[in-house]
Design a protein around this motif. Structure first.
Motif: not given
Length: 454
Positions: A397-426
């Motif tokens: 609801s806050t728009g901070t966490y997204g995807g299957l495992y509710q990553f925040d964008t900063q953590t997601w990108q630190s793991l090598g992800g691009s963009g937002r976690p909710q836009d990546a495949p499962a």
């Protein structure tokens, strides 16, 4: 009874040449006579009677012989006796001379009769100009040729060409005239032998009563022809304001016919058929009373999506490099009411206020790793169900966490992800979650972490 010493024989002046004999010179019958006149129509005097043979010198001379001798000497009595013998005993040479002359007279008389029989008095009228002439032509064709009258396919000859002629006949020639006729809006070329517009209308079968004619009906038509516009009278029905009006008109347009029916168009009023069209016989025209307003609206212009392949991203991963933005256009609509009934809005104008901006998306092509050591065999589906209900595109609801495992964008990108976690495949989200577990254990999921081992 006194007898003239100048006895003559008549010779006709038209004697044929083959029997012609020149006149002999005139001389007085009696030697020593003083009168030398002789009429021109008299023939030469007959030859003197042959003298009898002379009597022997010792033979006595008789009184009659003495008288004949006196005639031989030029006596007047001898001349009278010769004339009397000629009258009582005409010579046959005169008949032979008259016979050829009679034949010539008969021949000339016969030729004259044939000449008179072949001559014909004909009354010839060419395009209204009449004259009487004499001709030897046998038929109409020959007569026209002799008189230099040339006729064409559109000309009228009466009687027809080739008709035999007799004295007293009448021959009439009417020249054809081209007319460029526009009849009730239809233009065509026609031919007429009439000399006036009125005659041409009758000849062409055009119903002229109540019709409009572009020129005077008494206008003459020359050999070169003329342009002629004719609008016949037609029946037109006009429906307007709940009333029906039927009129007889020769109007050139529907608009003129409506006006003749006493109906006036205002503002946006129009007719069921174009006002500039030609009104046909039996046509019904409906007048539509139109009222309306204009309305301007701003509408969105969808943006385009551009996709590019990126080998640095895992297969199935899409990263939005540039967000799309819709454009804006300003559209003007016309809202009309026809005879009290609202019509569908009609777009009349459109202009772009802001151009749309395309959305740019990177599509990963790098193959995903099969596993992460130390994290395989855990209940990752249970964790996903607890964190997001198993939805890869979930967002809190806050728009901070997204995807299957509710990553925040900063953590997601630190793991090598691009963009937002909710836009990546499962599959990629699960891979990144395993890497996070190897680093920090189940602490990133304080509430749902225990599910990994349940």
């Amino acid at each position: 009874m006194s007898t003239s010493p100048y006895e003559t024989t008549y010779q006709p002046s038209y004697e044929p040449q083959d029997s012609y004999q020149p006149y002999e010179p005139y001389e007085p019958y009696a030697p020593g006579h003083g009168d030398t006149y002789r009429p021109a129509y008299e023939y030469a005097a007959p030859a003197a009677e042959p003298e009898p043979p002379a009597a022997p010198a010792d033979e006595p001379r008789l009184p009659r012989q003495s008288a004949r001798d006196g005639g031989r000497d030029g006596g007047r009595a001898a001349a009278r006796r010769a004339a009397r013998r000629k009258k009582s005993d005409p010579r046959p040479d005169g008949l032979r001379r008259l016979l050829p002359q009679a034949l010539v007279v008969a021949f000339l008389a016969g030729g004259t009769s044939a000449f008179v029989a072949n001559d014909k008095a004909i009354e010839l009228t060419v395009d209204g100009k009449e004259r009487t002439l004499h001709t030897f032509a046998d038929d109409v064709t020959e007569l026209l040729a002799d008189e230099g009258v040339a006729v064409g396919a559109h000309d009228l000859v009466a009687p027809a060409e080739g008709t035999a002629l007799a004295s007293g006949d009448q021959v009439t020639v009417h020249y054809g005239r081209p007319v460029q006729l526009t009849l009730d809006g239809q233009r065509r070329k026609v031919w007429t032998t009439a000399h006036t517009v009125d005659g041409a209308l009758r000849q062409l079968g055009v119903r002229a009563e109540g019709a409009y004619v572009s020129t005077s009906r008494s206008q003459s038509i020359g050999r070169h022809g003329l342009d002629l516009a004719v609008r016949t009278e037609r029946s037109v029905t006009v429906m307007a304001d709940g009333r029906r009006r039927t009129i007889r008109t020769n109007a050139a347009t529907v608009g003129e016919a409506v006006g003749e029916a006493g109906i006036t168009l205002h503002g946006q009023d129009t007719t069921s058929v174009p006002a500039s069209s030609f009104p046909r016989d039996g046509m019904t025209v409906t007048v539509m009373r139109v009222t309306g307003t204009r309305e301007t609206r701003e509408e969105s212009i969808p943006f385009a999506v551009e996709r590019t392949r990126d080998p640095s991203l895992f297969l199935g991963t899409e990263v939005v490099e540039q967000a799309g933005e819709a454009g804006v256009k300003r559209v003007t609509y016309e809202l009309r009411t026809v005879n009290g009934v609202k019509q569908k809005p009609r777009r009349t104008k459109s202009e772009v206020v802001r151009e749309p901006r395309s959305r740019v998306v990177k599509v990963g092509t790098k193959p995903l790793p099969s596993s992460v050591g130390g994290a395989d065999g855990l209940n990752w589906s249970g964790l996903a169900a607890c964190e997001s209900g198993g939805r890869p595109g979930a967002l809190d609801s806050t728009g901070t966490y997204g995807g299957l495992y509710q990553f925040d964008t900063q953590t997601w990108q630190s793991l090598g992800g691009s963009g937002r976690p909710q836009d990546a495949p499962a599959a990629e989200q699960t891979y990144r979650a395993k890497k996070l577990y190897v680093r920090r254990g189940a602490s990133p999921w304080p509430h749902c972490g225990p599910r990994l081992h349940g």
